[in-house]
Write an enzyme that holds these catalytic residues in place. Structure first.
Site, PDB file in Angstrom:
ATOM      1  N   CYS A   1       0.838  -1.211   0.000  1.00  0.00           N
ATOM      2  CA  CYS A   1       0.000   0.000   0.000  1.00  0.00           C
ATOM      3  C   CYS A   1       0.872   1.259   0.000  1.00  0.00           C
ATOM      4  CB  CYS A   1      -0.969  -0.038   1.176  1.00  0.00           C
ATOM      5  SG  CYS A   1      -2.376   1.076   0.971  1.00  0.00           S
TER       6      CYS A   1
ATOM      7  N   GLU B   1      -1.934  -9.083   4.559  1.00  0.00           N
ATOM      8  CA  GLU B   1      -1.879  -9.545   5.947  1.00  0.00           C
ATOM      9  C   GLU B   1      -3.254  -9.737   6.573  1.00  0.00           C
ATOM     10  OE1 GLU B   1      -1.427  -4.978   6.125  1.00  0.00           O
ATOM     11  OE2 GLU B   1      -1.007  -6.639   4.768  1.00  0.00           O
TER      12      GLU B   1
ATOM     13  N   HIS C   1      -3.742  -5.285   0.913  1.00  0.00           N
ATOM     14  CA  HIS C   1      -3.147  -5.746   2.177  1.00  0.00           C
ATOM     15  C   HIS C   1      -3.193  -7.269   2.254  1.00  0.00           C
ATOM     16  CE1 HIS C   1      -2.564  -1.877   4.254  1.00  0.00           C
ATOM     17  NE2 HIS C   1      -3.571  -1.481   3.487  1.00  0.00           N
TER      18      HIS C   1
END
Length: 509
Positions: free
Chosen positions: A79, A169, A167
Protein backbone atom coordinates in the site's frame (compact mmCIF):
# COMPACT_ATOMS: atom_id res chain seq x y z
CA UNK A 1 21.79 -15.25 14.17
CA UNK A 2 18.30 -16.05 12.87
CA UNK A 3 17.41 -15.21 9.30
CA UNK A 4 14.94 -12.37 9.45
CA UNK A 5 12.63 -10.13 7.51
CA UNK A 6 12.78 -6.43 8.37
CA UNK A 7 9.40 -4.68 8.44
CA UNK A 8 9.65 -0.92 8.10
CA UNK A 9 6.74 0.73 9.91
CA UNK A 10 5.12 3.85 8.47
CA UNK A 11 2.36 3.93 11.10
CA UNK A 12 -0.20 1.51 9.65
CA UNK A 13 -2.73 -0.10 11.97
CA UNK A 14 -1.87 -3.38 10.21
CA UNK A 15 1.91 -3.39 10.73
CA UNK A 16 1.85 -5.80 13.67
CA UNK A 17 -0.46 -8.02 11.64
CA UNK A 18 2.15 -8.25 8.86
CA UNK A 19 4.66 -9.44 11.47
CA UNK A 20 2.25 -12.00 12.86
CA UNK A 21 1.59 -13.43 9.39
CA UNK A 22 5.33 -13.70 8.64
CA UNK A 23 5.93 -15.37 12.02
CA UNK A 24 3.15 -17.87 11.20
CA UNK A 25 5.33 -18.93 8.25
CA UNK A 26 8.09 -19.81 10.75
CA UNK A 27 10.18 -16.86 9.63
CA UNK A 28 11.55 -14.45 12.22
CA UNK A 29 10.85 -10.77 11.60
CA UNK A 30 11.25 -7.46 13.38
CA UNK A 31 9.35 -4.19 13.13
CA UNK A 32 11.37 -0.97 13.08
CA UNK A 33 10.02 2.56 12.62
CA UNK A 34 10.99 4.24 9.35
CA UNK A 35 12.96 6.85 11.31
CA UNK A 36 15.02 4.23 13.19
CA UNK A 37 16.25 1.99 10.38
CA UNK A 38 18.76 -0.63 11.58
CA UNK A 39 21.94 -1.43 9.67
CA UNK A 40 21.51 -3.98 6.90
CA UNK A 41 23.16 -7.22 8.04
CA UNK A 42 23.56 -10.62 6.31
CA UNK A 43 20.78 -11.94 8.58
CA UNK A 44 18.23 -9.62 6.92
CA UNK A 45 16.92 -11.56 3.93
CA UNK A 46 14.24 -9.12 2.83
CA UNK A 47 12.36 -5.92 3.67
CA UNK A 48 8.61 -5.23 3.81
CA UNK A 49 7.48 -1.60 3.66
CA UNK A 50 4.22 -1.20 5.60
CA UNK A 51 1.12 0.81 4.88
CA UNK A 52 0.47 4.23 6.42
CA UNK A 53 -2.36 6.65 7.16
CA UNK A 54 -0.26 9.31 5.37
CA UNK A 55 -0.16 10.30 1.71
CA UNK A 56 3.17 10.27 -0.16
CA UNK A 57 2.10 13.60 -1.64
CA UNK A 58 2.17 15.21 1.81
CA UNK A 59 5.42 17.03 2.59
CA UNK A 60 5.27 15.74 6.17
CA UNK A 61 4.84 12.08 5.17
CA UNK A 62 7.52 9.46 5.91
CA UNK A 63 10.17 9.61 3.17
CA UNK A 64 13.14 7.41 4.09
CA UNK A 65 15.95 6.75 1.62
CA UNK A 66 14.87 3.51 -0.04
CA UNK A 67 18.22 3.12 -1.80
CA UNK A 68 19.40 1.58 1.49
CA UNK A 69 17.43 -1.52 0.47
CA UNK A 70 16.61 -1.47 -3.22
CA UNK A 71 19.22 -3.46 -5.09
CA UNK A 72 20.62 -4.95 -1.87
CA UNK A 73 17.81 -7.24 -0.63
CA UNK A 74 14.33 -8.20 -1.89
CA UNK A 75 11.72 -5.56 -1.09
CA UNK A 76 7.92 -5.76 -0.89
CA UNK A 77 6.00 -2.50 -0.57
CA UNK A 78 2.47 -2.80 0.83
CA UNK A 79 0.00 0.00 0.00
CA UNK A 80 1.86 3.15 1.16
CA UNK A 81 5.14 1.23 0.77
CA UNK A 82 4.31 0.54 -2.89
CA UNK A 83 3.24 4.14 -3.48
CA UNK A 84 6.42 5.41 -1.86
CA UNK A 85 8.59 3.42 -4.28
CA UNK A 86 6.59 4.69 -7.25
CA UNK A 87 6.71 8.25 -5.97
CA UNK A 88 10.46 8.32 -5.28
CA UNK A 89 11.50 6.70 -8.56
CA UNK A 90 9.59 8.76 -11.10
CA UNK A 91 6.02 7.45 -11.05
CA UNK A 92 2.85 9.34 -10.15
CA UNK A 93 0.57 8.91 -7.15
CA UNK A 94 -2.73 10.83 -7.17
CA UNK A 95 -5.90 10.90 -5.09
CA UNK A 96 -8.28 8.10 -6.02
CA UNK A 97 -11.42 9.07 -7.91
CA UNK A 98 -13.28 7.42 -5.05
CA UNK A 99 -11.86 6.08 -1.81
CA UNK A 100 -10.75 2.51 -2.43
CA UNK A 101 -11.65 0.64 0.73
CA UNK A 102 -12.87 -2.91 1.16
CA UNK A 103 -13.05 -6.08 -0.89
CA UNK A 104 -11.95 -6.20 -4.53
CA UNK A 105 -11.02 -8.94 -7.00
CA UNK A 106 -7.94 -9.35 -9.14
CA UNK A 107 -9.22 -9.62 -12.71
CA UNK A 108 -5.65 -9.85 -14.06
CA UNK A 109 -2.89 -11.83 -12.34
CA UNK A 110 0.50 -12.72 -13.80
CA UNK A 111 0.79 -15.93 -11.82
CA UNK A 112 4.05 -16.87 -13.52
CA UNK A 113 5.58 -14.06 -11.48
CA UNK A 114 7.41 -15.37 -8.36
CA UNK A 115 5.33 -13.15 -6.05
CA UNK A 116 1.98 -14.28 -7.45
CA UNK A 117 2.52 -17.99 -8.01
CA UNK A 118 -0.55 -20.09 -7.05
CA UNK A 119 -2.74 -16.98 -6.87
CA UNK A 120 -5.60 -17.37 -9.36
CA UNK A 121 -7.46 -14.64 -11.19
CA UNK A 122 -10.59 -13.48 -9.38
CA UNK A 123 -8.83 -13.80 -6.01
CA UNK A 124 -10.27 -11.49 -3.37
CA UNK A 125 -8.03 -8.76 -1.94
CA UNK A 126 -8.54 -6.01 0.65
CA UNK A 127 -8.00 -2.40 -0.40
CA UNK A 128 -7.55 0.49 2.04
CA UNK A 129 -6.14 3.60 0.44
CA UNK A 130 -7.13 7.12 -0.60
CA UNK A 131 -4.33 7.46 -3.20
CA UNK A 132 -3.60 5.39 -6.30
CA UNK A 133 -0.50 4.81 -8.41
CA UNK A 134 -1.58 6.31 -11.75
CA UNK A 135 1.80 6.01 -13.50
CA UNK A 136 4.65 3.62 -12.77
CA UNK A 137 8.32 4.63 -12.93
CA UNK A 138 10.17 3.72 -16.16
CA UNK A 139 10.61 -0.05 -16.71
CA UNK A 140 8.33 -1.01 -13.80
CA UNK A 141 5.68 -3.50 -14.96
CA UNK A 142 2.16 -4.29 -13.82
CA UNK A 143 1.71 -7.85 -12.55
CA UNK A 144 -1.87 -7.62 -11.19
CA UNK A 145 -4.94 -5.40 -11.62
CA UNK A 146 -8.49 -5.06 -10.30
CA UNK A 147 -11.41 -3.53 -12.16
CA UNK A 148 -10.78 -0.11 -10.58
CA UNK A 149 -7.05 -0.28 -9.75
CA UNK A 150 -4.84 -0.89 -12.77
CA UNK A 151 -1.63 -1.02 -10.72
CA UNK A 152 -2.74 -3.47 -8.02
CA UNK A 153 0.77 -5.01 -8.06
CA UNK A 154 4.05 -4.28 -9.84
CA UNK A 155 7.65 -5.48 -10.17
CA UNK A 156 10.91 -3.92 -11.23
CA UNK A 157 11.88 -6.33 -14.07
CA UNK A 158 14.92 -8.45 -13.31
CA UNK A 159 15.02 -7.31 -9.68
CA UNK A 160 13.29 -8.72 -6.55
CA UNK A 161 11.46 -5.44 -5.95
CA UNK A 162 7.67 -5.57 -5.68
CA UNK A 163 4.76 -3.34 -4.72
CA UNK A 164 1.12 -4.15 -4.01
CA UNK A 165 -1.73 -1.73 -3.32
CA UNK A 166 -3.74 -4.23 -1.26
CA UNK A 167 -3.15 -5.75 2.18
CA UNK A 168 -2.04 -9.42 2.15
CA UNK A 169 -1.88 -9.54 5.95
CA UNK A 170 -5.64 -9.29 6.56
CA UNK A 171 -7.87 -12.35 6.31
CA UNK A 172 -10.10 -10.62 3.72
CA UNK A 173 -7.26 -11.10 1.21
CA UNK A 174 -7.94 -14.79 0.66
CA UNK A 175 -4.53 -15.66 -0.83
CA UNK A 176 -2.58 -13.20 1.30
CA UNK A 177 -0.65 -15.89 3.15
CA UNK A 178 0.30 -17.50 -0.17
CA UNK A 179 1.68 -14.17 -1.40
CA UNK A 180 3.70 -13.59 1.78
CA UNK A 181 4.97 -17.16 1.62
CA UNK A 182 6.07 -16.60 -1.98
CA UNK A 183 7.95 -13.50 -0.89
CA UNK A 184 9.75 -14.84 2.18
CA UNK A 185 10.37 -18.34 0.82
CA UNK A 186 10.82 -18.16 -2.96
CA UNK A 187 12.11 -14.62 -3.30
CA UNK A 188 13.99 -14.03 -0.01
CA UNK A 189 15.09 -17.65 0.36
CA UNK A 190 14.21 -17.96 4.06
CA UNK A 191 14.45 -21.52 5.36
CA UNK A 192 11.37 -21.20 7.60
CA UNK A 193 12.99 -22.89 10.57
CA UNK A 194 12.05 -20.38 13.27
CA UNK A 195 9.79 -22.54 15.49
CA UNK A 196 8.87 -22.68 19.18
CA UNK A 197 11.31 -25.59 19.55
CA UNK A 198 14.18 -23.67 17.97
CA UNK A 199 13.32 -20.58 20.02
CA UNK A 200 13.45 -22.55 23.28
CA UNK A 201 16.82 -24.14 22.46
CA UNK A 202 18.44 -20.94 21.17
CA UNK A 203 17.10 -18.83 24.04
CA UNK A 204 18.30 -21.21 26.75
CA UNK A 205 21.77 -21.33 25.15
CA UNK A 206 21.84 -17.51 24.93
CA UNK A 207 20.75 -17.17 28.57
CA UNK A 208 23.43 -19.60 29.72
CA UNK A 209 26.11 -17.57 27.95
CA UNK A 210 24.73 -14.22 29.10
CA UNK A 211 24.06 -15.07 32.75
CA UNK A 212 26.78 -17.61 33.52
CA UNK A 213 26.77 -18.19 37.29
CA UNK A 214 25.04 -14.88 38.07
CA UNK A 215 21.92 -14.69 40.21
CA UNK A 216 18.64 -13.40 38.76
CA UNK A 217 15.63 -12.16 40.71
CA UNK A 218 12.20 -12.05 39.13
CA UNK A 219 8.67 -11.08 40.13
CA UNK A 220 5.98 -13.59 39.19
CA UNK A 221 2.32 -12.76 38.73
CA UNK A 222 0.75 -16.12 37.95
CA UNK A 223 0.27 -14.94 34.36
CA UNK A 224 1.58 -16.44 31.13
CA UNK A 225 4.37 -14.00 30.33
CA UNK A 226 6.22 -13.98 33.65
CA UNK A 227 5.73 -17.75 34.06
CA UNK A 228 7.19 -18.60 30.64
CA UNK A 229 10.05 -16.12 31.05
CA UNK A 230 10.91 -17.57 34.48
CA UNK A 231 10.84 -21.12 33.15
CA UNK A 232 13.29 -20.24 30.36
CA UNK A 233 15.67 -18.58 32.83
CA UNK A 234 15.32 -21.52 35.23
CA UNK A 235 16.17 -23.95 32.43
CA UNK A 236 19.36 -21.96 31.85
CA UNK A 237 20.58 -21.28 35.40
CA UNK A 238 18.51 -23.47 37.75
CA UNK A 239 18.22 -22.30 41.34
CA UNK A 240 20.30 -19.19 40.63
CA UNK A 241 16.91 -17.79 39.62
CA UNK A 242 15.04 -16.44 42.65
CA UNK A 243 11.34 -15.85 42.02
CA UNK A 244 9.14 -13.66 44.22
CA UNK A 245 5.35 -13.98 44.19
CA UNK A 246 3.61 -11.21 46.11
CA UNK A 247 0.11 -11.55 47.54
CA UNK A 248 -1.21 -8.01 47.28
CA UNK A 249 -4.59 -8.98 48.69
CA UNK A 250 -6.16 -8.22 45.31
CA UNK A 251 -5.87 -11.62 43.67
CA UNK A 252 -8.73 -13.95 42.81
CA UNK A 253 -10.14 -16.30 45.44
CA UNK A 254 -7.51 -18.89 46.52
CA UNK A 255 -5.25 -17.73 43.71
CA UNK A 256 -2.18 -17.07 45.86
CA UNK A 257 -2.07 -20.61 47.25
CA UNK A 258 -2.96 -22.28 43.94
CA UNK A 259 -0.39 -20.37 41.87
CA UNK A 260 2.33 -20.78 44.50
CA UNK A 261 1.72 -24.52 44.51
CA UNK A 262 1.89 -24.62 40.69
CA UNK A 263 5.23 -22.81 40.71
CA UNK A 264 6.64 -25.18 43.31
CA UNK A 265 5.48 -28.18 41.25
CA UNK A 266 7.24 -26.65 38.23
CA UNK A 267 10.47 -26.71 40.23
CA UNK A 268 10.90 -22.95 40.40
CA UNK A 269 12.83 -21.48 43.32
CA UNK A 270 9.96 -19.28 44.51
CA UNK A 271 9.32 -17.21 47.63
CA UNK A 272 5.74 -16.23 48.54
CA UNK A 273 5.19 -12.91 50.30
CA UNK A 274 1.96 -12.05 52.15
CA UNK A 275 1.76 -8.27 51.82
CA UNK A 276 -2.02 -7.82 51.89
CA UNK A 277 -2.10 -5.37 54.78
CA UNK A 278 0.57 -3.12 53.23
CA UNK A 279 -1.47 -2.81 50.04
CA UNK A 280 -4.76 -2.23 51.86
CA UNK A 281 -3.10 0.53 53.92
CA UNK A 282 -1.66 2.14 50.78
CA UNK A 283 -5.09 2.08 49.12
CA UNK A 284 -6.98 3.47 52.09
CA UNK A 285 -9.25 6.39 51.13
CA UNK A 286 -8.18 6.33 47.44
CA UNK A 287 -10.96 6.36 44.82
CA UNK A 288 -9.29 7.72 41.67
CA UNK A 289 -8.28 4.83 39.35
CA UNK A 290 -4.91 6.32 38.47
CA UNK A 291 -4.13 7.04 42.11
CA UNK A 292 -4.96 3.43 42.99
CA UNK A 293 -2.71 2.09 40.22
CA UNK A 294 0.19 4.28 41.31
CA UNK A 295 -0.21 3.33 44.97
CA UNK A 296 -0.20 -0.36 44.05
CA UNK A 297 2.82 0.05 41.78
CA UNK A 298 4.81 1.93 44.42
CA UNK A 299 3.90 -0.55 47.16
CA UNK A 300 4.83 -3.47 44.95
CA UNK A 301 8.25 -1.95 44.22
CA UNK A 302 8.80 -1.31 47.94
CA UNK A 303 7.88 -4.90 48.86
CA UNK A 304 9.83 -6.47 46.02
CA UNK A 305 12.90 -4.33 46.71
CA UNK A 306 13.03 -5.39 50.36
CA UNK A 307 12.65 -9.08 49.52
CA UNK A 308 15.13 -8.97 46.64
CA UNK A 309 17.78 -7.41 48.90
CA UNK A 310 17.55 -10.42 51.19
CA UNK A 311 19.20 -12.37 48.36
CA UNK A 312 22.93 -11.68 48.20
CA UNK A 313 24.86 -10.81 45.05
CA UNK A 314 21.93 -10.55 42.64
CA UNK A 315 23.02 -8.96 39.35
CA UNK A 316 19.99 -9.34 37.06
CA UNK A 317 16.28 -8.55 37.10
CA UNK A 318 14.18 -10.89 34.96
CA UNK A 319 11.07 -9.51 33.29
CA UNK A 320 8.29 -10.97 31.13
CA UNK A 321 8.30 -8.12 28.58
CA UNK A 322 6.82 -9.24 25.24
CA UNK A 323 7.26 -7.84 21.73
CA UNK A 324 4.20 -5.53 21.55
CA UNK A 325 5.59 -3.70 24.63
CA UNK A 326 8.90 -3.20 22.80
CA UNK A 327 7.22 -2.03 19.58
CA UNK A 328 5.06 0.45 21.51
CA UNK A 329 8.09 2.02 23.20
CA UNK A 330 9.75 2.83 19.85
CA UNK A 331 6.67 3.38 17.69
CA UNK A 332 6.61 5.74 14.72
CA UNK A 333 4.87 8.40 16.81
CA UNK A 334 6.75 7.65 20.02
CA UNK A 335 5.18 6.11 23.12
CA UNK A 336 1.40 6.29 23.03
CA UNK A 337 -0.48 8.65 25.26
CA UNK A 338 -1.06 7.10 28.66
CA UNK A 339 -4.60 5.77 28.89
CA UNK A 340 -3.80 4.19 32.24
CA UNK A 341 -0.67 3.36 34.17
CA UNK A 342 0.37 -0.28 34.06
CA UNK A 343 1.47 -2.17 37.13
CA UNK A 344 4.99 -3.39 36.40
CA UNK A 345 8.49 -3.32 37.82
CA UNK A 346 9.71 -0.56 35.54
CA UNK A 347 11.16 1.48 38.38
CA UNK A 348 13.25 -1.35 39.77
CA UNK A 349 16.36 -1.69 37.56
CA UNK A 350 17.62 1.84 38.29
CA UNK A 351 16.66 1.66 41.96
CA UNK A 352 18.32 -1.72 42.50
CA UNK A 353 21.25 -1.18 40.12
CA UNK A 354 20.43 -4.37 38.21
CA UNK A 355 20.82 -5.37 34.59
CA UNK A 356 17.62 -6.53 32.89
CA UNK A 357 17.07 -9.85 31.11
CA UNK A 358 13.91 -10.20 29.00
CA UNK A 359 13.82 -13.58 27.24
CA UNK A 360 10.40 -13.01 25.63
CA UNK A 361 10.93 -9.54 24.20
CA UNK A 362 10.79 -10.80 20.60
CA UNK A 363 7.52 -12.78 20.97
CA UNK A 364 3.84 -11.98 20.53
CA UNK A 365 1.39 -13.29 23.14
CA UNK A 366 0.26 -16.29 21.08
CA UNK A 367 3.91 -17.22 20.50
CA UNK A 368 4.57 -17.00 24.25
CA UNK A 369 1.83 -19.59 24.80
CA UNK A 370 3.32 -21.86 22.12
CA UNK A 371 6.74 -21.65 23.77
CA UNK A 372 5.16 -22.32 27.16
CA UNK A 373 3.52 -25.45 25.79
CA UNK A 374 6.90 -26.71 24.54
CA UNK A 375 8.31 -26.08 28.01
CA UNK A 376 5.55 -28.16 29.62
CA UNK A 377 4.04 -25.32 31.64
CA UNK A 378 0.72 -26.39 33.26
CA UNK A 379 -2.43 -25.47 31.33
CA UNK A 380 -3.94 -23.68 34.32
CA UNK A 381 -1.18 -21.07 33.90
CA UNK A 382 -0.70 -21.28 30.14
CA UNK A 383 -4.41 -20.85 29.33
CA UNK A 384 -5.03 -18.31 32.08
CA UNK A 385 -6.87 -15.17 31.01
CA UNK A 386 -4.94 -11.91 31.19
CA UNK A 387 -5.39 -10.42 34.65
CA UNK A 388 -4.60 -6.77 35.47
CA UNK A 389 -1.51 -6.11 37.56
CA UNK A 390 -3.49 -4.04 40.09
CA UNK A 391 -5.85 -7.01 40.35
CA UNK A 392 -9.31 -6.55 41.80
CA UNK A 393 -8.47 -2.98 42.89
CA UNK A 394 -9.48 -1.72 39.45
CA UNK A 395 -12.56 -3.92 39.41
CA UNK A 396 -13.83 -2.36 42.62
CA UNK A 397 -15.00 1.10 41.63
CA UNK A 398 -14.25 3.55 44.41
CA UNK A 399 -12.46 2.88 47.69
CA UNK A 400 -10.89 -0.51 48.39
CA UNK A 401 -11.63 -2.39 51.61
CA UNK A 402 -10.91 -6.02 52.57
CA UNK A 403 -14.66 -6.58 52.84
CA UNK A 404 -15.29 -5.40 49.26
CA UNK A 405 -12.41 -7.56 48.01
CA UNK A 406 -13.97 -10.61 49.66
CA UNK A 407 -17.37 -9.93 48.06
CA UNK A 408 -15.84 -9.51 44.61
CA UNK A 409 -13.66 -12.60 45.01
CA UNK A 410 -16.77 -14.68 45.66
CA UNK A 411 -18.61 -13.21 42.66
CA UNK A 412 -15.58 -13.63 40.41
CA UNK A 413 -15.10 -17.22 41.56
CA UNK A 414 -18.65 -18.15 40.61
CA UNK A 415 -18.35 -16.45 37.19
CA UNK A 416 -14.94 -17.87 36.23
CA UNK A 417 -15.83 -21.27 37.67
CA UNK A 418 -19.02 -21.27 35.60
CA UNK A 419 -17.13 -20.45 32.40
CA UNK A 420 -14.81 -23.38 33.02
CA UNK A 421 -17.63 -25.77 33.98
CA UNK A 422 -19.57 -24.95 30.80
CA UNK A 423 -16.47 -25.10 28.52
CA UNK A 424 -16.67 -21.39 27.75
CA UNK A 425 -13.44 -20.27 29.45
CA UNK A 426 -11.20 -20.92 26.44
CA UNK A 427 -13.72 -19.23 24.11
CA UNK A 428 -13.15 -15.95 25.96
CA UNK A 429 -10.04 -13.74 25.91
CA UNK A 430 -10.66 -12.21 29.32
CA UNK A 431 -13.45 -12.25 31.89
CA UNK A 432 -14.11 -10.89 35.34
CA UNK A 433 -16.58 -9.17 37.62
CA UNK A 434 -16.80 -5.53 38.67
CA UNK A 435 -18.18 -4.33 42.01
CA UNK A 436 -20.16 -1.18 41.30
CA UNK A 437 -20.38 1.78 43.71
CA UNK A 438 -24.18 1.69 43.59
CA UNK A 439 -26.86 -0.14 45.51
CA UNK A 440 -30.28 -1.13 44.31
CA UNK A 441 -33.57 -2.22 45.77
CA UNK A 442 -34.42 -5.91 45.68
CA UNK A 443 -36.66 -8.48 47.30
CA UNK A 444 -35.40 -11.65 48.96
CA UNK A 445 -38.12 -13.78 50.48
CA UNK A 446 -40.65 -11.28 51.78
CA UNK A 447 -38.03 -8.71 52.72
CA UNK A 448 -36.88 -5.60 50.93
CA UNK A 449 -33.13 -5.41 50.29
CA UNK A 450 -30.88 -2.52 49.37
CA UNK A 451 -27.58 -4.07 48.32
CA UNK A 452 -24.71 -4.02 45.85
CA UNK A 453 -24.83 -4.41 42.08
CA UNK A 454 -22.10 -6.24 40.18
CA UNK A 455 -21.28 -6.23 36.47
CA UNK A 456 -19.96 -9.24 34.60
CA UNK A 457 -17.49 -8.59 31.76
CA UNK A 458 -16.29 -11.08 29.14
CA UNK A 459 -14.60 -10.21 25.84
CA UNK A 460 -13.21 -11.93 22.78
CA UNK A 461 -9.98 -10.65 21.27
CA UNK A 462 -6.74 -11.64 19.53
CA UNK A 463 -4.28 -9.42 21.36
CA UNK A 464 -6.31 -7.13 23.63
CA UNK A 465 -5.79 -4.08 21.39
CA UNK A 466 -9.40 -4.33 20.26
CA UNK A 467 -12.10 -6.50 21.79
CA UNK A 468 -15.75 -7.42 21.32
CA UNK A 469 -18.08 -8.38 24.14
CA UNK A 470 -18.50 -12.14 24.35
CA UNK A 471 -21.93 -13.35 23.27
CA UNK A 472 -22.35 -15.80 26.10
CA UNK A 473 -25.54 -17.94 26.11
CA UNK A 474 -28.50 -16.35 27.88
CA UNK A 475 -29.12 -19.57 29.81
CA UNK A 476 -25.56 -19.47 31.14
CA UNK A 477 -25.81 -15.81 32.18
CA UNK A 478 -29.16 -16.42 33.86
CA UNK A 479 -27.75 -19.33 35.85
CA UNK A 480 -24.64 -17.39 36.93
CA UNK A 481 -26.74 -14.39 37.95
CA UNK A 482 -29.01 -16.58 40.05
CA UNK A 483 -26.07 -18.32 41.72
CA UNK A 484 -24.32 -15.05 42.57
CA UNK A 485 -27.42 -13.47 44.11
CA UNK A 486 -28.22 -16.59 46.11
CA UNK A 487 -24.70 -17.28 47.37
CA UNK A 488 -22.94 -13.93 47.76
CA UNK A 489 -24.18 -11.95 50.72
CA UNK A 490 -24.51 -8.25 49.92
CA UNK A 491 -25.26 -8.60 46.17
CA UNK A 492 -28.80 -8.43 44.84
CA UNK A 493 -28.33 -7.38 41.19
CA UNK A 494 -26.16 -8.64 38.30
CA UNK A 495 -25.71 -6.87 34.94
CA UNK A 496 -23.71 -7.88 31.84
CA UNK A 497 -21.40 -5.42 30.07
CA UNK A 498 -22.00 -5.39 26.29
CA UNK A 499 -19.48 -2.65 25.40
CA UNK A 500 -16.69 -3.26 22.89
CA UNK A 501 -13.16 -1.82 22.77
CA UNK A 502 -13.02 0.81 21.42
CA UNK A 503 -14.77 2.93 22.59
CA UNK A 504 -14.79 1.22 26.01
CA UNK A 505 -11.71 -0.42 27.53
CA UNK A 506 -11.69 -4.03 28.73
CA UNK A 507 -11.30 -3.01 32.35
CA UNK A 508 -13.60 -0.41 33.91
CA UNK A 509 -10.74 1.50 35.55
Amino acid sequence: MNEQILILDFGSQYTQLIARRVRELNVYCEIHPYNHIPALTPAIKGVILSGSPCSVRDSQSPQPDLSLFLGNVPVLGVCYGAQLMAHQYGGEVKPSNSREYGRARLHYVNNTNPLLQNIPAKSQVWMSHGDTITKLPPRYEIIASTDSVEVAAFQVPGQPIYGIQFHPEVTHTTEGKVLLSNFVTNICGCSRDWTPESFVGNTIDTLKNKLGNDKVVMALSGGVDSSVAATLVHEAIGDNLYCIFVDNGLLRKNEYDEVLQSYEEMGLNVIGIDAKERFYTALSDLTDPEAKRKAIGKTFIDVFDVEAHRIKDVRWLGQGTIYPDVIESVSVKGPSATIKSHHNVGGLPARMNLKVVEPLNTLFKDEVREVGAKLGIPKNILKRHPFPGPGLAIRILGEITPEKVEVLQEVDSIFIGGLKKHNLYNEVWQAGAILLPVQSVGVMGDERTYENAVALRAVTSVDGMTADWAHLPYEFLAGISNEIINKVKGVNRVVYDISSKPPATIEWE
